[in-house]
Design an enzyme around this catalytic site. Sequence first.
Site: not given
Length: 202
Positions: A74-75
């Site tokens: 995830a970012d």
Amino acid sequence: MYRIVLASESPRRKEILTQMGIPFEAIASNVEEVVEEKEPSAMVQALATIKTKDIEEKLVKSGKDFADTIIIGADTMVFYKDRALGKPKDMDDAISMLQMLSNKEHEVYTGVSIRIHHSQKPLETISFAVCTKVKVQALTTEQIRNYVETGEPMDKAGAYAIQGKFGIYIKEIQGDYYNIVGFPIARIYETLLQHGIDLLKL
């Protein structure tokens, strides 16, 4: 039985998985995060994909069998008027960001990349982005400086942590709270359910 590998050493992401009772192991991705995408949703998905592919390569090099392994990356980034606000370079940069967000609405996007390595089926890849709108109260110069001096915003996208001391200044959110923290767990859970995997029954 699937093994969950979180492509991150983020304390916040690990805490969310732990709170939900989901067993996992975390492996840090330290690959350079550079993408060409400019549109917010595409940008964060591309960044998340870099992380999952990096961890996948590390697992391959380790020589370990990773059949029935789910890698989740995830970012999270903050955007104001389509301008990406990453982690502040220094205290002055943090002050500038918070002045920009004061009394305004902005968006927090988290891109999620999931790579499912089945033992009996081909690799499945999933990518999506979640957006939450956040409105910050009108902040005085003193409030901003006092907050920046706590040091909390220095490693946070947009120079604030909603789950930390900055929470007192959040006027309103529209969407997923956990998305702002950096891990939209409800969407991740729902998406994997659609692929026949229940994270609560691993």
